[in-house]
Design a protein around this motif. Structure first.
Motif, short mmCIF file in Angstrom:
data_model
loop_
_atom_site.label_atom_id
_atom_site.label_comp_id
_atom_site.label_asym_id
_atom_site.label_seq_id
_atom_site.Cartn_x
_atom_site.Cartn_y
_atom_site.Cartn_z
N VAL A 73 0.84 -1.20 0.00
CA VAL A 73 0.00 0.00 0.00
C VAL A 73 0.88 1.25 0.00
CG1 VAL A 73 -1.79 1.30 1.25
CG2 VAL A 73 -1.82 -1.22 1.25
N SER A 74 0.48 2.21 -0.83
CA SER A 74 1.12 3.53 -0.85
C SER A 74 0.03 4.58 -0.71
CB SER A 74 1.87 3.75 -2.17
OG SER A 74 2.27 5.11 -2.31
N SER A 75 0.34 5.68 -0.02
CA SER A 75 -0.61 6.78 0.12
C SER A 75 0.08 8.08 -0.27
CB SER A 75 -1.14 6.87 1.55
OG SER A 75 -2.15 7.86 1.65
N ALA A 76 -0.71 9.02 -0.78
CA ALA A 76 -0.17 10.26 -1.35
C ALA A 76 0.37 11.19 -0.28
CB ALA A 76 -1.23 10.96 -2.19
N ALA A 77 1.64 11.03 0.03
CA ALA A 77 2.28 11.92 1.00
C ALA A 77 2.21 13.37 0.55
CB ALA A 77 3.73 11.49 1.20
N ALA A 78 2.05 13.58 -0.76
CA ALA A 78 2.01 14.94 -1.29
C ALA A 78 0.81 15.72 -0.77
CB ALA A 78 1.97 14.91 -2.82
N ASN A 79 -0.23 15.04 -0.28
CA ASN A 79 -1.39 15.76 0.25
C ASN A 79 -1.04 16.51 1.53
OD1 ASN A 79 -4.21 16.42 -0.09
ND2 ASN A 79 -4.59 15.20 1.74
N ALA A 80 0.06 16.12 2.17
CA ALA A 80 0.50 16.82 3.38
C ALA A 80 1.03 18.21 3.06
CB ALA A 80 1.59 16.01 4.09
N LEU A 81 1.54 18.42 1.85
CA LEU A 81 2.21 19.67 1.54
C LEU A 81 1.28 20.87 1.58
CD1 LEU A 81 4.59 18.46 -1.32
CD2 LEU A 81 5.02 18.57 1.14
N GLY A 129 3.33 25.87 19.17
CA GLY A 129 3.28 24.51 19.66
C GLY A 129 2.70 23.59 18.61
N ILE A 130 3.41 22.51 18.32
CA ILE A 130 2.96 21.52 17.34
C ILE A 130 2.48 20.29 18.10
CG2 ILE A 130 3.61 20.09 15.37
CD1 ILE A 130 3.68 23.08 14.78
N LEU A 131 1.22 19.95 17.90
CA LEU A 131 0.66 18.76 18.54
C LEU A 131 0.71 17.60 17.56
CD1 LEU A 131 -0.70 17.38 20.89
CD2 LEU A 131 -2.90 18.35 20.15
N SER A 132 1.73 16.78 17.71
CA SER A 132 1.97 15.56 16.93
C SER A 132 2.91 15.81 15.76
CB SER A 132 0.68 14.94 16.41
OG SER A 132 0.96 13.73 15.71
N ALA A 133 3.99 15.03 15.76
CA ALA A 133 4.96 15.08 14.66
C ALA A 133 4.55 14.11 13.57
CB ALA A 133 6.36 14.75 15.18
N SER A 134 3.33 14.29 13.09
CA SER A 134 2.85 13.51 11.95
C SER A 134 3.59 13.97 10.70
CB SER A 134 1.35 13.74 11.78
OG SER A 134 1.11 15.11 11.51
N LEU A 135 3.25 13.40 9.56
CA LEU A 135 3.86 13.83 8.31
C LEU A 135 3.62 15.32 8.10
CD1 LEU A 135 5.39 12.85 5.77
CD2 LEU A 135 3.15 12.48 4.70
N ILE A 136 2.39 15.77 8.35
CA ILE A 136 2.07 17.19 8.19
C ILE A 136 2.76 18.01 9.28
CG2 ILE A 136 0.21 18.90 8.21
CD1 ILE A 136 -1.61 16.68 7.08
N GLY A 137 2.73 17.53 10.52
CA GLY A 137 3.37 18.25 11.60
C GLY A 137 4.86 18.46 11.34
N ARG A 138 5.52 17.45 10.81
CA ARG A 138 6.95 17.57 10.52
C ARG A 138 7.19 18.57 9.39
NH1 ARG A 138 10.17 12.94 12.42
NH2 ARG A 138 8.81 11.75 13.82
N ARG A 139 6.30 18.58 8.40
CA ARG A 139 6.46 19.54 7.30
C ARG A 139 6.24 20.97 7.80
NH1 ARG A 139 9.14 21.07 2.95
NH2 ARG A 139 7.83 22.02 1.32
N VAL A 140 5.30 21.15 8.72
CA VAL A 140 5.09 22.48 9.31
C VAL A 140 6.35 22.93 10.05
CG1 VAL A 140 3.79 23.78 11.05
CG2 VAL A 140 2.59 22.28 9.44
N THR A 214 -6.08 21.67 11.57
CA THR A 214 -6.21 21.14 10.21
C THR A 214 -6.23 19.62 10.23
OG1 THR A 214 -3.81 21.21 9.92
CG2 THR A 214 -5.06 23.14 9.17
N ALA A 215 -6.40 19.02 11.41
CA ALA A 215 -6.36 17.57 11.54
C ALA A 215 -7.77 16.99 11.40
CB ALA A 215 -5.72 17.19 12.88
N ARG A 216 -8.42 16.76 12.51
CA ARG A 216 -9.81 16.29 12.52
C ARG A 216 -10.54 17.03 13.63
NH1 ARG A 216 -8.66 14.82 8.27
NH2 ARG A 216 -8.79 12.73 7.32
N GLY A 217 -11.79 17.40 13.35
CA GLY A 217 -12.54 18.19 14.31
C GLY A 217 -12.72 17.51 15.64
#
Length: 305
Positions: A73-81, A129-140, A214-217
């Motif tokens: 499985v691959s997922s579009a990491a580009a959506n994080a940008l 403050g960044i809550l979670s070093a997710s793919l998006i969090g790391r890009r931020v 920008t995560a989930r409500g």
């Protein structure tokens, strides 16, 4: 050499056309709204070996049967940008109070005295403050590096050494909210993160601090947030809500200190081309035997959106 399956795009795996396409398919390219790829679908796709998703989360359609079959499985990491770009833009705009001051200018038709702006306005030396070093969090975090900002991180899965490599200071959840001028939420929605941003955490934020989600409500206690906003204690930028979209009578609509956008931070318009390009690149890599550049591992699902 890769051959593209017949058109139109499938929306239901149960149709005769879908069954005919699945019979020979080795790779599925999926997008938002893809129905679950369950055991019955896999039985109709004996040659299927890989799945490339052109969006974000794969939770809605990649089932246990896929993992048990060994589907790659691959997922579009580009959506994080674009999500990260939106987040950084909102952090900087909120620091200058751009949206509020533009609203006041439109109402008064007279420009305020920019030299008399309160000392709290601006982005120099602010704490994010960044809550979670997710793919998006790391890009931020990466995009914030050129600015004169102090960046804190709360993520229980990130070691002190890894935080240092990211250029952030690891802190507790309580400290993240108490010490930050802006808290940006990048936590995946999991059973243990539902309501994670509680009323107590929101109330502990600095006066006039900003919550960006920008995560989930549902990661945020929405009722508590509405109450804190109504009291004028903090501000909020919400690209996601719970429910999403909000019903017309929801109290958040009446909060002038909340900017609510229609879940637009992710890929839209010409940004969708980036997702398509990434998917094509992944298929080419996989077909050449090089594996995916952006694989999704079953053991990592606990930490992913």
């Amino acid at each position: 050499m890769c051959a593209l399956g017949p058109h139109p795009v499938l929306a239901d795996f149960g149709t005769p056309q879908a069954r005919a396409a699945l019979a020979d398919a080795e790779v599925l390219i999926t997008g938002w709204g893809c129905p679950p790829v369950h055991a019955g679908v896999l039985a109709a796709a004996p040659a299927l070996r890989a799945l490339v998703h052109t969006a974000g989360t794969v939770r809605g359609h990649v089932t246990d049967a896929c993992w048990e079959r060994g589907i790659e499985v691959s997922s579009a990491a580009a959506n994080a940008l674009p999500v990260a770009e939106y987040t950084v833009a909102m952090i900087l705009l909120s620091g200058k109070r751009v949206l509020e001051r533009a609203r006041d200018l439109r109402a008064a038709r007279v420009r305020d005295d920019w030299l008399a702006a309160p000392s709290g306005v601006g982005n120099y030396g602010r704490t994010v403050g960044i809550l979670s070093a997710s793919l998006i969090g790391r890009r931020v975090i990466e995009l914030l590096r050129p600015y004169d900002l102090r960046v804190l991180l709360h993520d229980p899965y990130v070691s002190d050494a890894e935080a240092a490599a990211l250029g952030v200071r690891p802190v507790s959840l309580d400290a993240l909210f108490a010490e930050s001028d802006v808290v940006s939420v990048h936590t995946p929605l999991l059973p243990e993160t539902t309501g994670l941003v509680s009323g107590a955490l929101l109330a502990s934020m600095r006066p006039d601090a900003v919550l960006v989600n920008t995560a989930r409500g549902a990661v945020v206690d929405q009722d508590a947030l509405a109450g804190v906003l109504r009291r004028g204690h903090i501000r909020a930028v919400l690209d996601v809500t719970d429910p999403d979209p909000l019903p017309p009578a929801h109290p958040l609509w009446d909060c002038d200190n909340a900017l609510i956008t229609p879940h637009l931070a992710g890929s839209q318009g010409n940004e969708l081309r980036r997702l398509a390009d990434l998917a094509v690149g992944e298929v080419v890599r996989w077909a050449a035997g090089d594996g995916f550049a952006h694989p999704v591992r079953r053991e990592r699902l606990t930490f992913l959106a």
